[in-house]
Design a protein around this motif. Structure first.
Motif, short mmCIF file in Angstrom:
data_model
loop_
_atom_site.label_atom_id
_atom_site.label_comp_id
_atom_site.label_asym_id
_atom_site.label_seq_id
_atom_site.Cartn_x
_atom_site.Cartn_y
_atom_site.Cartn_z
N ARG A 1 0.84 -1.19 0.00
CA ARG A 1 0.00 0.00 0.00
C ARG A 1 0.88 1.25 0.00
NH1 ARG A 1 -1.70 -2.59 4.53
NH2 ARG A 1 -1.19 -0.72 5.72
N PRO A 2 0.37 2.34 -0.52
CA PRO A 2 1.13 3.58 -0.52
C PRO A 2 1.62 3.98 0.88
CG PRO A 2 -0.70 3.79 -2.01
CD PRO A 2 -0.88 2.48 -1.29
N ALA A 3 0.82 3.76 1.91
CA ALA A 3 1.24 4.10 3.27
C ALA A 3 2.45 3.27 3.69
CB ALA A 3 0.08 3.89 4.25
N GLN A 4 2.47 1.99 3.32
CA GLN A 4 3.62 1.13 3.63
C GLN A 4 4.86 1.63 2.90
OE1 GLN A 4 1.57 -2.55 2.37
NE2 GLN A 4 2.60 -3.46 4.13
N TYR A 5 4.69 2.02 1.66
CA TYR A 5 5.79 2.52 0.83
C TYR A 5 6.38 3.79 1.46
CZ TYR A 5 8.09 4.39 -3.38
OH TYR A 5 9.00 4.89 -4.27
N ARG A 6 5.49 4.70 1.85
CA ARG A 6 5.92 5.95 2.46
C ARG A 6 6.72 5.68 3.74
NH1 ARG A 6 1.21 7.75 2.69
NH2 ARG A 6 1.10 8.59 0.61
N LEU B 1 10.23 4.24 2.98
CA LEU B 1 11.16 5.28 2.56
C LEU B 1 11.65 6.10 3.75
CD1 LEU B 1 9.55 6.59 -0.76
CD2 LEU B 1 11.48 5.02 -0.50
N LYS B 2 10.73 6.43 4.66
CA LYS B 2 11.11 7.18 5.87
C LYS B 2 12.09 6.37 6.72
CE LYS B 2 6.88 9.87 6.40
NZ LYS B 2 5.69 10.07 7.25
N THR B 3 11.83 5.09 6.87
CA THR B 3 12.71 4.22 7.65
C THR B 3 14.11 4.19 7.06
OG1 THR B 3 10.86 2.85 8.36
CG2 THR B 3 13.04 1.85 8.48
N LEU B 4 14.18 4.26 5.74
CA LEU B 4 15.47 4.26 5.06
C LEU B 4 16.13 5.64 5.07
CD1 LEU B 4 14.51 2.04 2.01
CD2 LEU B 4 16.04 1.42 3.88
N GLY B 5 15.45 6.61 5.65
CA GLY B 5 16.00 7.95 5.72
C GLY B 5 15.84 8.74 4.44
N LEU B 6 14.92 8.33 3.60
CA LEU B 6 14.68 9.01 2.32
C LEU B 6 13.49 9.95 2.43
CD1 LEU B 6 15.16 5.93 0.00
CD2 LEU B 6 16.82 7.71 0.52
N SER B 7 13.51 11.01 1.69
CA SER B 7 12.45 12.00 1.72
C SER B 7 11.19 11.47 1.05
CB SER B 7 12.89 13.27 0.99
OG SER B 7 11.82 14.18 0.89
N THR B 8 10.06 11.82 1.63
CA THR B 8 8.77 11.45 1.03
C THR B 8 8.00 12.70 0.61
OG1 THR B 8 7.70 11.39 3.20
CG2 THR B 8 8.61 9.33 2.36
N GLU B 9 8.66 13.85 0.68
CA GLU B 9 7.99 15.12 0.38
C GLU B 9 7.48 15.20 -1.05
OE1 GLU B 9 10.50 18.38 1.34
OE2 GLU B 9 10.70 17.77 3.43
N ASP B 10 8.20 14.63 -1.98
CA ASP B 10 7.82 14.74 -3.39
C ASP B 10 6.88 13.63 -3.86
OD1 ASP B 10 9.41 16.98 -3.60
OD2 ASP B 10 11.15 15.86 -4.31
N LEU B 11 6.53 12.72 -2.96
CA LEU B 11 5.64 11.63 -3.36
C LEU B 11 4.24 12.17 -3.62
CD1 LEU B 11 6.43 8.65 -0.98
CD2 LEU B 11 7.01 8.90 -3.38
N GLU B 12 3.68 11.74 -4.71
CA GLU B 12 2.32 12.14 -5.05
C GLU B 12 1.43 10.91 -5.03
OE1 GLU B 12 2.24 14.42 -8.63
OE2 GLU B 12 3.83 15.75 -7.94
N LEU B 13 1.34 10.32 -3.85
CA LEU B 13 0.54 9.10 -3.68
C LEU B 13 -0.56 9.35 -2.66
CD1 LEU B 13 3.35 6.43 -3.28
CD2 LEU B 13 1.91 6.76 -5.27
N ASP B 14 -1.73 8.91 -3.00
CA ASP B 14 -2.83 8.89 -2.03
C ASP B 14 -2.96 7.47 -1.53
OD1 ASP B 14 -3.52 11.59 -2.37
OD2 ASP B 14 -4.71 11.11 -4.15
#
Length: 71
Positions: free
Chosen positions: A21-26, A29-42
């Motif tokens: 799910r998009p929430a799992q993906y987000r 990415l956060k756990t890996l220390g990657l930015s999620t600011e540019d993600l355009e997922l609902d």
């Protein structure tokens, strides 16, 4: 981090084999220390596939190396 490790991480999240799910993906990415600011997922968007996951986490190799050292 090599491709086999990325695939192993994804398989831990995708226990059903139908994508994550998009929430799992987000959160991954956060756990890996990657930015999620540019993600355009609902949260209503389609499941995230392994290919999309690989593309998302391979954008910042320094964060991936830091993550790998922690585990």
């Amino acid at each position: 981090m090599d491709e086999a490790n990325v695939e192993a991480m994804f398989s831990l999240l995708d226990s059903s084999g139908r994508g994550i799910r998009p929430a799992q993906y987000r959160e991954a990415l956060k756990t890996l220390g990657l930015s999620t600011e540019d993600l355009e997922l609902d949260d209503d968007d389609e499941s995230i596939t392994l290919d999309v996951f690989k593309e998302g986490i391979c954008t910042d190799p320094l964060s991936l190396q830091a993550f790998a050292r922690r585990f």
